[in-house]
Design an enzyme around this catalytic site. Structure first.
Site, PDB file in Angstrom:
ATOM      1  CD  GLU A 119      -2.963  -1.077   2.315  1.00  0.00           C
ATOM      2  OE1 GLU A 119      -2.718  -0.455   3.362  1.00  0.00           O
ATOM      3  OE2 GLU A 119      -4.067  -1.581   2.067  1.00  0.00           O
ATOM      4  CD  GLU A 262      -3.809  -6.124   3.309  1.00  0.00           C
ATOM      5  OE1 GLU A 262      -4.572  -5.539   4.116  1.00  0.00           O
ATOM      6  OE2 GLU A 262      -2.614  -5.839   3.192  1.00  0.00           O
TER       7      GLU A 262
END
Ligand SMILES: *[C@@H]1O[C@H](CO)[C@@H](O)[C@H](O)[C@H]1NC(C)=O
Ligand SMILES: *[C@@H]1O[C@H](CO)[C@@H](O)[C@H](O)[C@H]1NC(C)=O
Ligand SMILES: *[C@@H]1O[C@H](CO)[C@@H](O)[C@H](O)[C@H]1NC(C)=O
Length: 487
Positions: A119, A262
């Site tokens: 991320e 995720e």
């Protein structure tokens, strides 16, 4: 060519990992002071027929345990490692050699992907990793080419969902400052046959917006569907997914495969985090994926892979996002299923970890002979080190009472210190007991003995003998075929 394809088909059928083609995998994070030995976790994955695992780094113990398991692996280059790898081809060579090359092939670990950063475009990072991503990808890719792995191991960049926005899915667009870099990444992914990896969290949408319609976070239909022209969205996951497709279309890559890096739901630590909700979300998600329905913008096409977050609870994660951050596991820290879940991989429910090496059944509690007021002063100190998130509102131990509060904190600290008797002193306010002080749903844990966790079985996880041999042979043949450009 046909012979090769036939050989491949036979080997795939014979392969150790019958589940290898299933789309559902898990994230295996290790931010915990109570880590089950990696071999126990790999056995847990195999028992549950989980064929794909995503790691956040390239931990040697974890990778060794995954050898010959038949499980496909995504390793991670951490954000902290980006600068050095971006700045130096030699550092990239070293990273690939130490963390990939030595494990694939003869090493027996089926590494398929390297996640470059995690991320990295989160707004809260204020762009600090942005300039490293393309140079890091370039250097790692060149290292893979040198190591003859480039056609087998692919790079991906797991992105947070705040990289793009849009009031309705058809309006989806990447944040302006990311347009150029996303185009470069998508171009790489497209020409290398790798998916765009995105993390999607309807839980966070619900948690962060009080006006977010509760039922829109789940998959049972919504009384507040989102109408977007001719398309109607009944759940946040589909809406978010299609927002990404629109964003990719705008930069010319609307056809790119998408994997979910995720996705999941925590079981405590916030009012909307509980076992019922987590089960409903995860089961609804899996059923949705397995139905191959796809989304309005990609009907009939499920995501490439979906990695649940996460496998195990991690009690050393930061609680900055909220207390729920330590409770995302479908299993508790020690591999015990928290709720029944059908992963769609063959088992109707989750199977628990076996042969978990716990420390002796001993707990530390508040000494009833001493003043509770004084003992309470030690609670905060214990909780500064140990995990006490379950004591708060939305936690499984909330409301157990003041004395039990203190005992819980003392025990958490004592177990974290691996039951060192000195750690149960608290100026005489602590006391060791052999009776489990757990209260209802509130579990007083016993730590795992990780002193023996380096023992790696040579043929672990029931993948033995001929079975294992076939699996390794498959790996070799697959690699060969990929290098020849035919797989
Ligand atoms: C390999 O990965 C580990 C864990 O992610 C990291 O600590 C180590 O620095 C890496 N090796 C190299 C040579 O960068
Ligand atoms: C669990 O969370 C769901 C979803 O937010 C909520 O509707 C429900 O009331 C919660 N259940 C309990 C027992 O707190
Ligand atoms: C137990 O501890 C939690 C967290 O500090 C607190 O919110 C709660 O009020 C405590 N309960 C009692 C009875 O002291």
């Amino acid at each position: 060519m046909a012979a090769r394809a036939a050989l491949l088909a036979i080997l795939l059928t014979l392969s150790c990992a019958a589940a290898a083609e299933a789309a559902v995998g898990v994230n295996w994070g290790t931010l915990s002071s109570h880590r089950a030995p990696p071999q126990v976790v790999v056995d847990l994955l195999r028992e549950n027929r989980i064929g794909k695992v995503k790691l956040f780094d390239a931990d040697a113990g974890v990778l060794r345990a995954l050898a010959r398991s038949g499980i496909q692996v995504m390793v991670g280059l951490t954000n902290g490692e980006l600068a050095s790898v971006a700045g130096s081809p030699a550092a990239a060579d070293a990273w690939v050699s130490q963390n990939v090359s030595q494990y694939v092939g003869r090493g027996g670990v089926d590494i398929r992907y390297i996640a470059v950063g995690n991320e990295p475009f989160l707004t809260s990072y204020q762009g600090q990793f942005q300039s490293y991503i393309i140079p890091a990808m370039t250097n790692i890719q060149q290292s893979l080419v040198k190591a003859n792995l480039a056609s087998y191991v692919k790079l991906v960049v797991p992105c947070n969902a705040d990289a793009y926005e849009g009031s309705v899915p058809s309006q989806g667009a990447f944040r302006t400052e990311l347009t150029q870099i996303m185009t470069q990444i998508a171009s790489y992914l497209s020409s290398n046959g790798a998916p765009f990896v995105v993390n999607i969290y309807p839980f966070l949408s619900l948690y962060q917006n009080s006006d977010f319609p509760q039922d829109y976070a789940f998959f049972e239909g919504s009384t507040h569907p989102l109408v977007d022209g001719a398309n109607v969205y009944y759940n946040a996951f589909d809406g978010n997914f299609d927002t990404l497709i629109s964003a990719l279309s705008k930069i010319g890559y609307g056809q790119l495969a998408i994997a979910i890096g995720e996705v999941g739901w925590p079981t405590q630590g916030a009012p909307s985090a509980n076992l019922t909700a987590a089960r409903a979300f995860n089961q609804g998600l899996i059923n949705r994926i397995m139905s191959n329905k796809g989304t309005p913008l990609r009907p009939g096409v499920p995501p490439a892979d979906v990695y649940l977050f996460g496998l195990l609870d991690e009690e050393e994660k930061s609680v900055l996002p909220g207390n729920f951050e330590r409770h995302w596991g479908i299993f508790s820290f020690d591999g015990q299923a928290k709720y029944p879940l059908n992963l769609g991989l063959g088992n109707p429910v989750l199977k628990n970890a076996k042969e978990v090496p716990y420390l002796p059944s001993r707990w530390c509690v508040a000494n009833p002979a001493r003043s509770l007021e004084e003992a309470s002063n030690h609670l905060k100190l214990a909780c500064d080190t140990a995990d006490c998130t379950t004591l708060y509102y939305g936690g499984s131990c909330y409301g157990i009472g003041q004395k039990e509060n203190v005992s819980f904190a003392f025990n958490s600290y004592y177990q974290r210190q691996k039951q060192d008797p000195k750690s149960c002193d608290f100026d005489g306010h602590g006391m060791i007991t052999y009776l489990d002080p757990s209260v209802g749903e509130c579990r007083f844990l016993v730590a795992i003995d990780d002193s023996k966790s380096s023992a790696v079985a040579s043929c672990g996880g029931g993948c033995c003998g001929v079975f294992c041999g076939v699996s390794i042979l498959t790996l070799w043949v697959l690699m060969y075929l990929r290098m020849m450009g035919s797989a």
